[in-house]
Design a protein around this motif. Sequence first.
Motif, mmCIF file in Angstrom:
data_model
loop_
_atom_site.group_PDB
_atom_site.id
_atom_site.type_symbol
_atom_site.label_atom_id
_atom_site.label_comp_id
_atom_site.label_asym_id
_atom_site.label_seq_id
_atom_site.Cartn_x
_atom_site.Cartn_y
_atom_site.Cartn_z
ATOM 1 N N GLY A 1 14.010 55.579 32.796
ATOM 2 C CA GLY A 1 15.265 56.543 32.593
ATOM 3 C C GLY A 1 15.433 57.571 31.788
ATOM 4 N N LEU A 2 14.287 58.280 31.479
ATOM 5 C CA LEU A 2 14.182 59.132 30.424
ATOM 6 C C LEU A 2 15.200 60.391 30.856
ATOM 7 N N TRP A 3 15.204 60.797 32.155
ATOM 8 C CA TRP A 3 15.995 61.901 32.378
ATOM 9 C C TRP A 3 17.399 61.452 32.112
ATOM 10 N N ASP A 4 17.908 60.154 32.558
ATOM 11 C CA ASP A 4 19.033 59.832 32.100
ATOM 12 C C ASP A 4 19.508 59.857 30.607
ATOM 13 N N ASN A 5 18.545 59.403 29.927
ATOM 14 C CA ASN A 5 18.526 59.430 28.517
ATOM 15 C C ASN A 5 18.758 60.784 27.822
#
Length: 966
Positions: free
Chosen positions: A860-864
């Motif tokens: 979930g790094l793009w969401d982060n």
Amino acid sequence: MPLSTLIQRSSQPSPSLGEAQAHDLLRSHYDLQGSLQALGSQQDLNFRVDTDQGRFVLKACHGSYAEAELQAQHAALAYLRLHGVPAPKVRPAKSGDELLAVEIDGQPLRVRLLDYIDGEPLTRLKHMPVRLMAELGALCARLDLALAGFDHPGLERTLQWDPRHAVALVEHLLPVVSNPQRREQVAALAAQAAQALAPLVAQLPVQAVHLDITDDNVVWARDEQREWQVQGVIDFGDLLRTWRIADLSVTCSALLHHAEGDPLRILASVSAYHAVNPLQTAELRALWPLVQLRAAVLVLSSEQQLAVDPGNQYTRDNIAHEWQIFDTANAVPAALMEVAILQAAGQAPAQPDLSGCAPLLASIAGQAVRHVDLGVLSPHCEAGNWQAPGFDQRLLAAQPAPACSLYGQYRLSQTHIDRADEPATCALGVELHVLPGSALQAPQDGVWQRVDAQRGCLRTEAWSLWLDGLEEAPADGQVLQRGQALGATCGYLRVQLCLGSEARPPFFATPAHAAAWLALCPSPTVLLGVDCDAEPLADPQALLARRDASFARSQKHYYAQPPHIERGWRNYLIDMQGRSYLDMLNNVAVLGHGHPRMAAESARQWSLVNTNSRFHYAAIAEFSERLLEVAPEGFDRVFLVNSGTEANDLAIRLAWAYSGGRELLSVLEAYHGWSVATDAISTSIADNPQALETRPDWVHPVEAPNMFRGRFRGADSADDYLRDVDAKLAAIDASGRQLAGMICEPVYGNAGGISLPPGYLQQAYAKVRQRGGVCIADEVQVGYGRLGEYFWGFEEQGVVPDIITMAKGMGNGQPLGAVITRREIAEALEAEGYFFSSAGGSPVSCRIGMAVLEVMRDEGLWDNARDVGRYFKARLEALVDKHPLAGAAHGSGFYLGLELVRDRNTLEPASEETMALCNRLRELGIFMQPTGDYLNILKIKPPMCTTKASVDYFVDSVDRILSEGL
């Protein structure tokens, strides 16, 4: 010296002299008129006098002060100026006298007038850099060197600040402290200091000293680089003949106010003094007891002064920080400070002779003992496992007995994150795994001090031995003979030596304190009969010198004295002493440092094959397909390269091949790479100071559409900036040459993540395409999801380019870049021959590239980047609201910039302040660097796993530093 005289001098209130009376004195005796400003003093009275003839200080003291004392001060001022020390001149009165004896309201006073030295003291400086502490120590040394040849009858005087009288004064003034706990602390500290000082007194050299070289009595001013520089020394009211080392003790005492609770911070002043004016060993050993006595006298004197002169605001303002000085002087064992001071002067403290001791653990003496590596580079440490509580002990217990940890090793398990203080990582003892029931014996005669059933200390005449892990400790107070049984171990044993009879030492020391603690807590190797010492760390300065001697210096490193970094984990970089630094600028490691998936993918593919893209293997097709999935519709061709520079260089060649022209528009203040072609289109003077003078004629820079500090401001400025695009295109048209295209970062990367004016690229792209050119989006820094709100930077502008270049985070540090375009553009290059990048698209790079995309999705790094990025931006905007120096917060997601300006209207760049901020952040455990053409923007590009906790620590630290002042 009669005690009554000393008491009388220490109990006088300040003279009484009103402003009207001061004006009368100035007019009648000096023919001066001007404004007055009261200056603080404990027992004298001082006014700053501003006149048409200059600025002066009017000083008044009690008439009981001997005239010879004041004449000695005047003589010293003239003497020091002859020796190059900046000191004020005395202005004679109309009568020609430098010293006036007057009586006002029945009060006999002595009055004189001195030149005022412009500048300011550093008393209220909220953070004092170590450099200033060192400069104050060196200044004190220069004065003492000069005053060594000065003599005057007025130097023989009775003064409460003379440390020769400190013990008597403390004893007399103790009752003024009403708080019994505080009174007991002062008495205990003074008694301890007096005991340590007594055997040294006869060895201390005596001379004339200023005795008040403090943050109050040295004035400073900032230079053009905003560095503090000494302007002069003031207030010679404590000048007398006493121990030379007393002068430095006063300076060090004052610096404890700025030591932030850590007395070892003052060591820089000791080293600097000793380098200028070498001290004898007795003086070095006397220094800390004198500092402690000074601290006691300071608080007692202020309490006394308030009792007799409750209206003295100067004393009232100072008393809080004088108690802070006292508490800091009492913060660590005196033995530690003595060792640290000796080391600061280049002297090695004496070590005990342990050769006659019996072995503590006879069962392992002389055996091969397994060493368990718990250091920063330990192979046992992986994927953050060292963060688990009890990691060291579990690892030790898993080894076959006997096994031991290493004395003096900096342990990774002891690091901590998102904190300003250094972690205590250096082991001052040894932990052992031995067979349960292993017998212990006393190495030397001593008395057992029991802590509990398993812990205690054997105190010998010269040292103490701390043990933890006994099956049953001896009785408290039991006298033990050398070789007598101490009991048996539980299987785990912690062993630590300590010199002297101080309280129990810590088992771990901070790197800053390690050298002193290691001298005070020597290795137990001799007592154990086995080698348990860690190998010393490589000297980081020697390593840096080797780098400078062999590695081309144009390849710069961060910081003048960079930390030695060999490990990373998530959004932290870890130095060899186990300190974790919050990494806020590494936009290459998007997944974070030390990611286990990266290690696994790399190791597996390397174990199979790694070659070049002319061979046939699945990974290159799979990765190319994955890249096209994240590209806009219509993009169907991928080139794989090694870096962003290579990607942009290839994009230029593609534009040339497809358009048939060579003329290229680039945007000012941008950076695109270091190859010949990409350097040609890069115009950032921060990266290349000659960037604007070295453009080839095929490069046509257009005005930077900087909405914050450009020629046109605000979101509606696109049309204004596009006029320059039109002008450059018209010039190309008029020359009859074919336009190749335009390259632009869709979000201004080097300028701190500034968005382009809405609509700018839509119109610019249309104008370029009308002339047969192609539009290149340089997404090397800002693309691939880092912006949080968008995967690609060009999405913010609502456009689709013809060529996309990328690199940086694609490989999480693996050399990997790409160019994505359409088939017709890619095939235009074939007419010029095939393209090849030796390592571009290798199996290892492709596998890592695919893994990066998968991890970004799965974790979930793009969401982060989007969610934490929004929080981050809001916190930066709150700094802008709070601090005038914070001019604007730019960017989105994890590509942000905080721009510092000295004036919100003129936008004067705060370049020096920005660099100072970055250096101060490093002291607090944060890596940050400036960017932008003026180097006045914080380059905030952390790994995309960065948490809100790390954001809070970073922003709170910036807030703290801006509040301290730069």
